[in-house]
Design a protein around this motif. Structure first.
Motif, PDB file in Angstrom:
ATOM      1  N   THR A 108       0.815  -1.207   0.000  1.00 34.75           N
ATOM      2  CA  THR A 108       0.000   0.000   0.000  1.00 34.75           C
ATOM      3  C   THR A 108       0.852   1.262   0.000  1.00 34.75           C
ATOM      4  O   THR A 108       0.527   2.245  -0.672  1.00 34.75           O
ATOM      5  CB  THR A 108      -0.926   0.000   1.233  1.00 34.75           C
ATOM      6  N   ASN A 133      -2.213  -4.466   1.845  1.00 42.18           N
ATOM      7  CA  ASN A 133      -2.019  -3.669   3.049  1.00 42.18           C
ATOM      8  C   ASN A 133      -1.003  -4.325   3.969  1.00 42.18           C
ATOM      9  O   ASN A 133      -1.132  -5.495   4.324  1.00 42.18           O
ATOM     10  CB  ASN A 133      -3.353  -3.495   3.775  1.00 42.18           C
ATOM     11  N   ASP A 139      -4.438   3.727   7.699  1.00 46.54           N
ATOM     12  CA  ASP A 139      -4.722   5.013   7.064  1.00 46.54           C
ATOM     13  C   ASP A 139      -6.215   5.069   6.792  1.00 46.54           C
ATOM     14  O   ASP A 139      -6.728   4.395   5.893  1.00 46.54           O
ATOM     15  CB  ASP A 139      -3.924   5.164   5.767  1.00 46.54           C
ATOM     16  N   GLU A 140      -6.923   5.852   7.582  1.00 45.37           N
ATOM     17  CA  GLU A 140      -8.381   5.922   7.456  1.00 45.37           C
ATOM     18  C   GLU A 140      -8.824   6.483   6.121  1.00 45.37           C
ATOM     19  O   GLU A 140      -9.958   6.263   5.685  1.00 45.37           O
ATOM     20  CB  GLU A 140      -8.953   6.769   8.604  1.00 45.37           C
ATOM     21  N   ASN A 141      -7.932   7.206   5.454  1.00 45.21           N
ATOM     22  CA  ASN A 141      -8.281   7.809   4.163  1.00 45.21           C
ATOM     23  C   ASN A 141      -7.718   7.024   2.984  1.00 45.21           C
ATOM     24  O   ASN A 141      -7.653   7.543   1.865  1.00 45.21           O
ATOM     25  CB  ASN A 141      -7.756   9.252   4.105  1.00 45.21           C
ATOM     26  N   LEU A 142      -7.301   5.768   3.234  1.00 46.25           N
ATOM     27  CA  LEU A 142      -6.620   4.989   2.210  1.00 46.25           C
ATOM     28  C   LEU A 142      -7.474   4.813   0.952  1.00 46.25           C
ATOM     29  O   LEU A 142      -6.993   5.040  -0.166  1.00 46.25           O
ATOM     30  CB  LEU A 142      -6.223   3.622   2.768  1.00 46.25           C
ATOM     31  N   ASN A 144      -9.934   6.563  -0.137  1.00 45.08           N
ATOM     32  CA  ASN A 144     -10.100   7.851  -0.816  1.00 45.08           C
ATOM     33  C   ASN A 144      -8.841   8.231  -1.592  1.00 45.08           C
ATOM     34  O   ASN A 144      -8.908   8.712  -2.736  1.00 45.08           O
ATOM     35  CB  ASN A 144     -10.432   8.931   0.204  1.00 45.08           C
ATOM     36  N   LYS A 145      -7.665   7.985  -1.000  1.00 39.80           N
ATOM     37  CA  LYS A 145      -6.396   8.303  -1.664  1.00 39.80           C
ATOM     38  C   LYS A 145      -6.213   7.463  -2.922  1.00 39.80           C
ATOM     39  O   LYS A 145      -5.750   7.961  -3.955  1.00 39.80           O
ATOM     40  CB  LYS A 145      -5.229   8.073  -0.704  1.00 39.80           C
ATOM     41  N   ASN A 147      -8.634   6.136  -4.701  1.00 38.77           N
ATOM     42  CA  ASN A 147      -9.615   6.607  -5.676  1.00 38.77           C
ATOM     43  C   ASN A 147      -9.132   7.869  -6.388  1.00 38.77           C
ATOM     44  O   ASN A 147      -9.375   8.050  -7.586  1.00 38.77           O
ATOM     45  CB  ASN A 147     -10.962   6.873  -4.994  1.00 38.77           C
ATOM     46  N   ILE A 148      -8.440   8.732  -5.670  1.00 37.58           N
ATOM     47  CA  ILE A 148      -7.889   9.950  -6.286  1.00 37.58           C
ATOM     48  C   ILE A 148      -6.853   9.578  -7.345  1.00 37.58           C
ATOM     49  O   ILE A 148      -6.820  10.144  -8.443  1.00 37.58           O
ATOM     50  CB  ILE A 148      -7.270  10.875  -5.205  1.00 37.58           C
TER      51      ILE A 148
END
Length: 201
Positions: A108, A133, A139-142, A144-145, A147-148
């Protein structure tokens, strides 16, 4: 005829150990792949200080996977005298095997650095990515990151959780230097090879 699906398991494998093998088997099973192709790096762009010859790392990888018919080893990067970039490796693989769909397996932390790799958009167009992973990586925003990255570069990136074997090549090298046993951390054949060739001491 259906397209074959191969996972690409790249790494320095310095040395290869049971966490590498377990991850490969986990990806093979979860994504219903036909084979996993281990790709020991020759001169990787992100790890310049490798004190073990590529031949030793390639040989240890061959020994480690010899009893699994679903695991193969490639010398494509080992034979490359220049710095090995993933996009160049995948291009060669696609050229030589146009009938195979490739899944690039990596951690990751590496996935999040993907935009800094050489020609990341081209790379994502050539293969799919499986992000594994790592233990203790939170990473709580994994999602979302990731997807970006997909929105910016295109391609497909899958996230595989559940790998919790906290084992690294760094730990193994340190244990060997300290004269401690590494048996049961890696295949016996690799352990024997390390001892025979006095690696990491």
């Amino acid at each position: 005829m259906s397209t074959l699906k191969y996972g690409i398991m790249g790494g320095t494998f310095n040395p290869i150990h049971y966490a590498h093998l377990f991850i490969a088997e986990e990806v093979l099973d979860n994504f219903k792949l036909d084979k996993i192709l281990f790709m020991p790096t020759g001169t990787p762009p992100h790890k310049q200080n490798i004190n073990i010859d590529a031949f030793h790392r390639y040989t240890m990888t061959k020994l480690a996977v010899s009893n699994n018919p679903n695991f193969l080893v490639s010398d494509l990067e080992v034979l490359n005298s220049n710095v090995s970039y993933s996009v160049d490796t995948i291009r060669k693989l696609k050229l030589n095997h146009p009938d195979i769909e490739f899944y690039f397996i990596t951690g990751t932390d590496a996935i999040l650095e993907l935009p800094t790799w050489k020609e990341p958009r081209e790379l994502l167009s050539l293969c799919k990515f499986v992000s594994v992973n790592r233990p203790n990586y939170v990473d709580e925003n994994l999602v979302n990151k990731i997807n970006i990255i997909k929105n910016n570069l295109g391609g497909e990136i899958f996230l595989l959780n559940g790998h919790d074997i906290n084992l690294s090549s760094t730990q193994i090298r340190q244990r060997v230097r300290e004269g401690k046993t590494v048996r049961y951390l890696l295949p016996d054949s690799v352990n024997d090879y390390i001892l025979k060739n006095k690696l990491y001491v």
